[in-house]
Design an enzyme around this catalytic site. Sequence first.
Site, PDB file in Angstrom:
ATOM      1  N   TYR A 149       0.836  -1.205   0.000  1.00  0.00           N
ATOM      2  CA  TYR A 149       0.000   0.000   0.000  1.00  0.00           C
ATOM      3  C   TYR A 149       0.872   1.257   0.000  1.00  0.00           C
ATOM      4  O   TYR A 149       0.650   2.185  -0.783  1.00  0.00           O
ATOM      5  CB  TYR A 149      -0.926  -0.010   1.213  1.00  0.00           C
ATOM      6  CG  TYR A 149      -1.892   1.155   1.257  1.00  0.00           C
ATOM      7  CD1 TYR A 149      -2.994   1.195   0.412  1.00  0.00           C
ATOM      8  CD2 TYR A 149      -1.701   2.211   2.147  1.00  0.00           C
ATOM      9  CE1 TYR A 149      -3.889   2.257   0.450  1.00  0.00           C
ATOM     10  CE2 TYR A 149      -2.588   3.283   2.194  1.00  0.00           C
ATOM     11  CZ  TYR A 149      -3.675   3.299   1.343  1.00  0.00           C
ATOM     12  OH  TYR A 149      -4.553   4.360   1.377  1.00  0.00           O
ATOM     13  N   LYS A 153       1.081   4.244  -2.948  1.00  0.00           N
ATOM     14  CA  LYS A 153       0.822   5.668  -2.712  1.00  0.00           C
ATOM     15  C   LYS A 153       2.073   6.503  -2.991  1.00  0.00           C
ATOM     16  O   LYS A 153       1.982   7.650  -3.433  1.00  0.00           O
ATOM     17  CB  LYS A 153       0.322   5.890  -1.290  1.00  0.00           C
ATOM     18  CG  LYS A 153      -1.078   5.314  -1.046  1.00  0.00           C
ATOM     19  CD  LYS A 153      -2.119   5.897  -1.983  1.00  0.00           C
ATOM     20  CE  LYS A 153      -3.521   5.418  -1.663  1.00  0.00           C
ATOM     21  NZ  LYS A 153      -4.550   5.996  -2.559  1.00  0.00           N
TER      22      LYS A 153
END
Length: 243
Positions: A149, A153
């Site tokens: 994750y 990002k």
Amino acid sequence: MNISFEGKRILVTGAGQGIGKELVLRLSKYKAEVFALSKTKKNLDSLVAADPKIHPICVDLRDWDATRKAVENILPIDLLVNNAGVACLTPFLDATPEEFDLTFDVNVKAVLNVSQVIAKNMIERKSGGNIVNISSQAGQAALKDHAVYCASKGALNMLFKTMALELGPYNIRVNAVGPTVVMTEMGKLGWSDPQKAQDMISKIPLGRFAEVDEVVDAVVYLLSDRSSMITGVSLLVDGGFVV
């Protein structure tokens, strides 16, 4: 701050629930013509029931061609919010190829796809425009069990900055909003454990997680003409966590 989006056509991805849903309802309240994209029809049905003025678009962002066609069918779009995101929370040593592909397909690749279609049309129309991406504090600080994750990002942050650099000469602004934990359904996935949540809150100077409306407020500001000289910026809504 008196803001109106009257006469503007806005696309929001990942609009079926959480931040996306509340953002769509807010933008419609501010008189925008809003197109809400989600892969889940029942969520779109619920959204339209809450506000019949909203235009639903049901498509899976992982399908490059179907997404491209769906977006082309609603052009022109004046303002875009790339909100859709997924989180697979796994320790680094256990992360799988499937988790990596899913996360990057939605959090990064879909942003490239949707933004390309809309930005090309903005350039053709010589209209200028505005794109806001929902990033995360995880794009600037490593979080335990968030390897994939965080990587997605971080990639999104560099993608949108490059977009800002290349699209600026066409009067297209590109920014991001980077929230801390927000207790949406996705937020609960990683932070419903009270001990884990308290560990995170202890690192946030303001001492709490973000509310959905606080993230929506930041997006609305960046979409509006009140931020007309701002591009290439990640506006953190993190209570000071990254500090």
